[in-house]
Every structure is written in structure tokens, then in C-alpha cells.
Design an enzyme around this catalytic site. Structure first.
Site, short mmCIF file in Angstrom:
data_model
loop_
_atom_site.label_atom_id
_atom_site.label_comp_id
_atom_site.label_asym_id
_atom_site.label_seq_id
_atom_site.Cartn_x
_atom_site.Cartn_y
_atom_site.Cartn_z
N CYS A 452 -53.65 -37.25 30.57
CA CYS A 452 -53.68 -38.18 31.71
C CYS A 452 -54.83 -37.87 32.66
CB CYS A 452 -52.35 -38.13 32.45
SG CYS A 452 -50.96 -38.82 31.52
N GLU A 454 -55.65 -34.20 33.27
CA GLU A 454 -55.79 -32.76 33.24
C GLU A 454 -57.20 -32.33 32.83
OE1 GLU A 454 -53.37 -34.79 31.78
OE2 GLU A 454 -52.01 -33.40 30.75
#
Length: 811
Positions: A452, A454
Site C-alpha cells: 500500500c 510501505e
């Protein structure tokens, strides 16, 4: 093509007939369950009893690659499949069987009939899984062993039960029932060296082992087994392509098939020499990494415009390909990504609704010297996203303060198309976050996104970056009730100070910290145990061989072999927590329009009989997202308390636990499990989406105020990533001048100190139409959180949350 509305009209500007046909095929594909990976993996596992686990898994993967069905779709130039047909999900029984076995029999939870992430599944597949495969693995899975080791207290506090509403703050089950994922391997190494070279390296390292290092022999033997199998797998496509070439009467297609055979005979065994060979070699790696070896998402390709660029440049200089050829090839690669799928269990699917695969490609940013790295491929990948919008691949773009204005305009132009991509990341914050995690400056500048939001160093980190979705606001609820859950009335947290006796915000914050600390401690104990058993029972040799440090150490990534290792845990509802802390401070201690006992009573009664108080809490207390320091500082404070508690812990191999602040789609199920909050939010309502987005409807001062609030969040401390969703009306990006304003808006957020931002550019009317007549809007993409999904494949609860998000009518 399905009638998806006028917003789609610009998608097909220069699409070729080949791409159009394969794109439509991908749009029409529906998720299904494929049994072959489970069948052939289990078949081999039964035959290798007593052998080292690395060897057993290598042989099992080799058996799958040698026996699974393969196909070449008409018109394809890049070949290779994971399952029996596009968008079929494989089953990996070595992680968990108990939950799926139960769900296959449950009319509400089985993948065929549940309200989201539905799969087609034949009776024959269901029968084979339930009668042959699941029973064999019942006492062999990671979940089986973990659940017998963890103490009951940890299970109760860290692992959601199968109840409809999961009231504990942590949701840790993803790595209990699925693989690691969430990483970027050294694709450049695989493409440039070829599999044969890596086999030779493994043999050399094995031969050089000292007597006291013989336990590492199995790792190197497993590397050889898997890489030989990958070569043989590619050669199966050589044979198939030649067979299809003999059968076709289309001279042009015959030539294409023979070229496919030539390429697959060369790569991935030997180094790629052309862009097409590089992409084909890459795709074979992705099949094994994502679809065959490990059962999880976010196996992310990373900076594709950088490592494919030398091949593009060489092809252009040699006259082998035109830009039109390259554009088509990239779009065909995008379509291959969309053929992937994942079979979540019911519980996990609620947190990652919409077939969240997040295989994130990334473009833009600076190079290792800090100089802008955008190139021709950067723009071509963005153009592919505009031309063939699909739920995969996930698309990320890096921005820095000196990014070219034309690049920022291109990001705006793609964003206006309405499918929620690309998500954008600011180098000025991400690079310091990577330095905080121990990377060198050159490695930090080469960061990519895995999943997502990270950030990760490229090719050398096992990060487990999505190990938990942790409901921070639930800990405040428990602090205001002495550890008692407002939803169930049960004592689930520690007995902290009687909330009716709170006399200062320091006491409130300390009780909140104690609740948070307890559940973080239990969650990290559980996750560390999961990882220990991944190393014992399900090592990932192929993945590890492409992570720096593992080949050198002879250790699997799950055993601490790679250069960098970490565990990422993500705080949900930090904005709700900050809003609520600000409300307590103002209502009880500053303006004193209620007492602490009155507030507690109102929360326990879900504000029944307290309408006037709720109105004051909702509308008289400032809310995060409006550039008001009083409340923004409480959001920042809540985030820092979360980060400090997480950073106290280490994993089984010395991995640091790194905190993030993002939700995936868990803000909806976590909201169902959260009682009334001092912010005025009632029991069961969704929590703030995204991670550092404002709660729905509370950001009333416009988009500039929201990004100013978001920039105050300490995204360097929350170094596993923070996520900001924004939604604009399509009218905002109609004209060329609007595109330029939007480009400046992106640069402004970068300069303000933001980390991440992403957009939905879609009207509420369109979303409501899609709810009512989903068959007309099959390919309506929407940004959920760190990923985009087809709107009609989401549950109604998630759809409603998307519709209720604040819509801005101006930049």
C-alpha cells in the site's frame, strides 16, 4: 465493453487491437479457485517425508511448475500463467486450512456466496480440497503449530475470533494464514544474470561451506532445485509456442509464436539482451514469487522505469523497437498482472476487501546521487496506466521538490481519469524515513513501495510490512472504560485507572498508553511466533535468493538471512483518536461543558439521551483535517504514542518493529467493533479511512487545509508508511489550467512535508449508480486505500464508506 460512464472515454486514445482484445479479456475475467498448486504441492510433500524442509519445498514447487496447466492466449507476447485461467486464485494449504475448510461449508462465508471477494468454484475443486488436501494438512500447517504454542491470553488479545465483530484492537491473522509478501526482490539481478548464473553461484557457495556450516547446504541445494525447475518451466512454453505456431494459418501470429519460443528458450536461463527478453524474464520471476512459492500479496516490482531502462535504450539505439512497440509491450505486461488473484479467508478479506494484491510498480524519484531520474519509460508506464486501467498492477509515483513540471502534469492527467492511480510519495520524507530504518543514503534514495504505502529498500529487505491492522481508537475506548469493551461489555484490556476519576489529560493519555502497550505487546508476541514458524515450515528459497544477504548467509529470509529485516505494523484510526483526545480536553478540562462522569455515561449509552452533548462534540470541537493546531497536535501526539510503543519490540531474528498509520479497508470492520468515541462518532460507524485522512465529512476547510494537517503528522517516525486519501469532483480537472493547478498542488504537498497522497476523482452520483446497477459498471475502478479495486466487487459497507468521503469541488 460494459457501459461504465463517460469518465472512461479518454482511456483508449492509442490502444492497439491486440491490447484492446486482451484488455477486454482481462476485464471479463472473474475470480475463481484453482486447485492445481495445492494438488501438486501436496503430492510432492507426501513423497519427501524426512527430508529437510527447504528441499521438500523446493521439490514441491518444482513439481507444481512441471505439472500445472499452461496456456498462451491469442495475441499474447509476454507469456506465463499462475493458474488454470486468468484471475484464478491458487490455494496454499501449508499455511492454513482450518478456516477455509469451515468457510467452504458456510453459506455466509464461503468464497462463492460471501458479499465480497467472491470466487467461482466447481464442485470438483471443492471436493478435492475438502476431502483430499485439507485433511492431509490439518495438523501440519503454520496456523496449527502457532495456535498450540501461543498462550491463551495472547490468542484472545491478538488473534480475531470467528465472531461477526472482532472487538480486540489487533488484526494479526494475515501472516498466520498466508505467506510473507510485501517485499521487492532484486529483479535486476535475475534479469541481468539469468538463472543459470545463480545456479552456478549456489553450487560454488555450497562447495565452499566449512564443516561447521553444513546446515546451510540444504538452502543452496534448494536454490539449485528451484532454479532448474524455473528454467524447465520456461521451456514448457517453448514447446507450447512451437506447437501453436505449427497449428496456426496466420503467418504474422506464427512468427510471433516462434519469437516467443526463442525468447523463452533464452530467458530466464541466460541474461536478457532486449527489453522484451527482460520483461519476459521478469514475468517468469513474478509467477514463482507471487503465485507459486508464497501465498500473500504485495510482491512488488519496484522501480520498473529504472531497471528496464538500459534495455529500452539499447533497443532504441539498435533500431529493434519503436516507442509504439514499447508502449504496447508495457500495456501487455499490465494485463498479465491482472491475471493474478488471491483467495483470502472471510476474516482477512474484510480487512483487504477488493482482491487487494498491491503488486506495486513505481516510477520517478531521484537516483542514488539525488538527481531526478525520470526518463522516457516513466511516461510510458504512466501512459499504460491511462490506456489499460485494471485493478492490477498497483501504481506508485515518486515526487521530489525538483520534479519536472511536465511529470507532475502527467500525474495529474492520469489521476483525472478516475481510477485512483497513481498513488504518490514524497522523496523529502520517504528518504529520511529509510535512513531512520538503517539504510545507507544511496539505498534510501533507491527506495520503492511494497504494497500500500510501505517504503522499502530495493532488493534487500524482508519487511513483513503488513503484519497487523491495529485499531488505535479501540485502545482509547478501553482507556475510558477501564479495559471493558463497549460493544460486548467484556473485560478485554487491562484494568487501568477508573476513567471517572481522570483529572487531567496526562491521566487520560497514560491510561490510553497502557491499553495500547498491552495489546501491542500481545500482537508482537503473536507475530514473532508466526514468523518463527514460517522459517521452520515454509521457507521461501526462490524469494530469498533474490534478496541481498540470503545467498551470502545461506539463510532463508524468514530465518533472518537478508541484509535488512523488519516487521511493519499499522495503526488504524489515529485521526479518530486525536479528534477524541481534543474533544476530552476541550469539553471536560477547558470549556467544562461536561464532566468526565457525564462523558463516560454518554459514551456507554451511545449518546442516547445526550443529543446536545453529542452536537457540541461534533461541531464545537475542532476536527483534524482543517489546519487547526489544537486538534492536529493531538493526532500527532496519538501517533507518536503508537510509534513509541511499537518500536520497543523486536522479532525472532532481531527484526525491528516499525510503525505505520494506514488502514487498507479495515476502518470499516474495525469501526463495527468500536464503541462511541468522544469525537461524537457513534458505535459501529466507520473509522477514518486511509490512515491520516480526516474522518468522513469533518474536513470542511478545503483541500489545502487537509494537506497542511497531514503534513504535521510525523511520517518519519511512522516509517512503515502513512496514507492520505483525498476525493475530488471530476469538474476540478476539466481544463488544462486545472491540470497545472493540480500539479502545483502536488508540489506544495511535497514542500509542506507530506509523505503520501492519492486521489479518487469520481462523483457520488456515479458511485450510487454503480451500486444500483453493478452489471453496467464492471470495470469501475476506485481507490480504496493503498490499492484500487473494482467498485462493484466491494461490500456495501465499504462502498458506502467510499461514497461518504468528503468531495472537494476545487483545488
Amino acid at each position: 465493453m460494459a457501459d461504465v460512464g463517460s469518465y472512461q472515454l479518454n482511456f483508449k486514445k492509442n490502444i492497439t487491437p491486440r491490447v484492446e482484445k486482451l484488455y477486454q479479456n482481462a476485464i471479463d475475467a472473474t475470480a475463481s479457485v484453482c486447485v492445481e498448486r495445492a494438488r501438486y504441492f501436496t503430492e510432492s510433500w507426501k513423497e519427501t517425508e524426512g527430508q529437510p524442509v527447504e528441499i521438500r519445498r523446493a521439490k514441491a514447487i518444482a513439481n507444481v511448475l512441471s505439472k500445472m496447466s499452461i496456456y498462451i492466449l491469442d495475441g499474447e507476447l509476454i507469456v506465463g500463467n499462475v493458474a488454470t485461467k486468468p484471475r484464478a486464485s491458487v490455494v496454499d494449504p501449508e499455511y492454513s486450512t482450518t478456516i477455509l475448510n469451515k468457510e467452504f461449508q458456510d453459506p455466509e462465508k464461503n468464497p462463492v456466496d460471501r458479499p465480497y471477494d467472491r470466487h467461482e468454484m466447481s464442485d470438483a475443486v471443492r471436493k478435492e480440497l475438502m476431502e483430499d488436501i485439507f485433511p492431509y494438512w490439518a495438523d501440519k500447517t503454520i496456523e496449527y503449530h502457532v495456535m498450540r504454542e501461543l498462550p491463551e491470553e495472547c490468542i484472545n488479545a491478538a488473534i480475531p475470533s470467528e465472531a461477526k465483530v472482532h472487538t480486540i484492537p489487533p488484526g494479526t491473522e494475515i501472516h498466520l494464514r498466508h505467506g510473507a509478501g510485501h517485499l521487492n526482490v532484486d529483479y535486476k539481478k535475475f534479469i541481468a544474470r539469468g538463472a543459470r548464473s545463480i545456479i552456478d553461484e549456489a553450487k560454488e557457495r555450497m562447495a565452499a561451506l566449512k564443516p561447521e556450516e553444513q546446515e546451510k547446504k540444504s538452502f543452496y541445494e534448494a536454490v539449485v532445485i528451484i532454479y532448474e525447475a524455473v528454467i524447465d518451466f520456461a521451456h514448457r512454453y517453448v514447446k507450447l509456442a512451437r506447437e501453436q505456431a505449427e497449428q496456426t494459418n496466420d503467418a504474422a501470429r506464427k512468427e510471433e509464436l516462434l519469437e516467443i519460443a526463442r525468447i523463452c528458450n533464452r530467458v530466464p536461463e541466460y541474461p536478457a539482451e532486449t527489453l522484451r527478453e527482460a520483461m519476459q524474464s521478469f514475468w517468469f520471476a513474478q509467477i514463482v514469487l507471487f503465485g507459486i512459492e508464497q501465498d500473500d500479496t504485495a510482491v512488488s516490482p519496484g522501480r520498473v522505469d529504472q531497471y528496464f531502462y538500459p534495455y529500452y535504450k539499447a533497443d532504441k539505439e539498435a533500431g529493434r523497437m519503436t516507442d509504439e512497440d514499447v508502449q504496447e509491450l508495457i500495456e501487455l505486461l499490465f494485463i498479465k498482472f491482472s491475471h493474478m488473484s488471491v483467495l483470502w479467508d472471510y476474516t482477512t478479506a474484510r480487512y483487504y476487501a477488493g482482491f487487494s494484491l498491491t503488486q506495486t510498480i513505481m516510477v520517478g524519484g531521484v537516483d542514488e546521487d539525488g538527481i531526478d531520474a525520470t526518463n522516457e519509460l516513466t511516461y510510458m508506464f504512466l501512459e499504460a496506466e491511462a490506456q489499460v486501467p485494471l485493478f492490477q498492477p498497483e501504481f506508485a509515483a515518486r515526487i521530489h521538490k525538483n520534479a519536472p513540471f511536465e511529470y507532475l502534469k502527467k500525474l495529474a492527467e492520469v489521476s483525472k481519469l478516475g481510477h485512483g492511480k497513481p498513488k504518490m510519495f514524497m522523496d523529502e520524507v520517504a528518504i529520511p524515513a529509510m535512513l531512520k530504518r538503517g539504510a545507507t543514503l544511496e539505498e534510501a534514495r533507491d527506495f520503492c513501495i511494497v504494497g500500500c504505502v510501505e517504503p522499502s529498500t530495493s532488493g534487500n529487505c524482508c519487511g513483513w510490512t503488513n503484519a497487523v491492522q491495529f485499531n488505535v481508537a479501540k485502545c482509547l475506548e478501553l482507556a475510558l472504560n477501564g479495559g471493558v469493551c463497549l460493544v460486548t461489555g467484556e473485560q478485554i484490556g487491562p484494568k487501568t485507572q477508573d476513567p471517572e476519576t481522570f483529572e487531567s489529560m496526562d491521566q487520560v493519555l497514560e491510561a490510553f498508553r497502557q491499553q495500547l502497550a498491552y495489546f501491542v505487546d500481545q500482537a508482537t508476541k503473536a507475530i514473532s511466533t508466526y514468523i518463527k514458524y514460517h522459517g521452520k515450515l515454509a521457507p521461501n528459497t526462490f524469494t530469498s535468493s533474490l534478496l541481498d544477504g540470503c545467498m551470502e548467509s545461506g539463510l532463508d529470509m524468514a530465518r533472518g538471512g537478508c541484509k535488512y529485516k523488519a516487521i511493519g505494523v499499522n495503526g488504524v484510526a489515529v485521526p479518530d483518536t486525536g479528534d477524541s483526545l481534543a474533544a476530552i480536553d476541550q469539553a471536560v478540562f477547558r470549556d467544562k461543558y461536561c464532566t468526565m462522569p457525564q462523558l463516560i455515561d454518554a459514551l456507554r449509552k451511545d449518546f442516547e439521551g445526550y443529543d446536545d452533548l453529542r452536537h457540541q462534540l461534533l461541531y464545537s470541537v475542532p476536527k483534524y483535517g482543517n489546519d487547526i493546531d489544537f486538534v492536529d497536535n493531538y493526532v500527532k501526539k496519538a501517533g507518536r504514542i503508537w510509534c513509541k510503543e511499537v518500536e520497543k519490540h523486536e522479532g525472532p531474528h532481531g527484526e525491528k518493529y516499525w510503525p505505520g498509520e494506514f488502514t487498507v479497508s479495515s476502518n470499516v470492520p474495525h469501526g463495527l467493533a468500536t464503541g462511541a468515541l468522544p469525537s461524537g462518532r457513534k458505535l459501529g460507524e466507520p473509522l477514518a479511512n486511509g490512515g491520516i485522512s480526516a474522518t468522513n465529512g469533518s474536513d470542511v476547510n478545503g483541500p489545502t487545509s487537509l494537506i497542511k494537517s497531514a503534513a504535521k503528522v510525523d511520517s518519519v517516525s511512522a516509517c512503515n508508511g502513512t496514507l492520505l486519501n483525498m476525493r475530488f469532483s471530476p469538474s476540478v480537472l476539466k481544463e488544462d489550467r486545472d491540470i497545472a493547478k493540480f500539479a502545483n498542488f502536488l508540489r506544495a504537498y511535497c514542500l509542506a512535508g507530506g509523505y503520501h497522497i492519492q486521489f479518487n476523482v469520481v462523483s457520488s452520483d456515479l458511485l450510487k449508480k454503480a451500486q444500483k446497477t453493478p452489471e453496467k459498471y464492471k470495470n469501475l475502478l476506485i481507490r480504496v486505500a493503498g490499492y484500487s479495486a473494482y467498485f462493484t466487487e466491494l461490500s456495501k459497507e465499504v462502498q458506502d464508506d467510499l461514497i461518504e468521503r468528503t468531495v472537494y469541488d476545487e483545488v
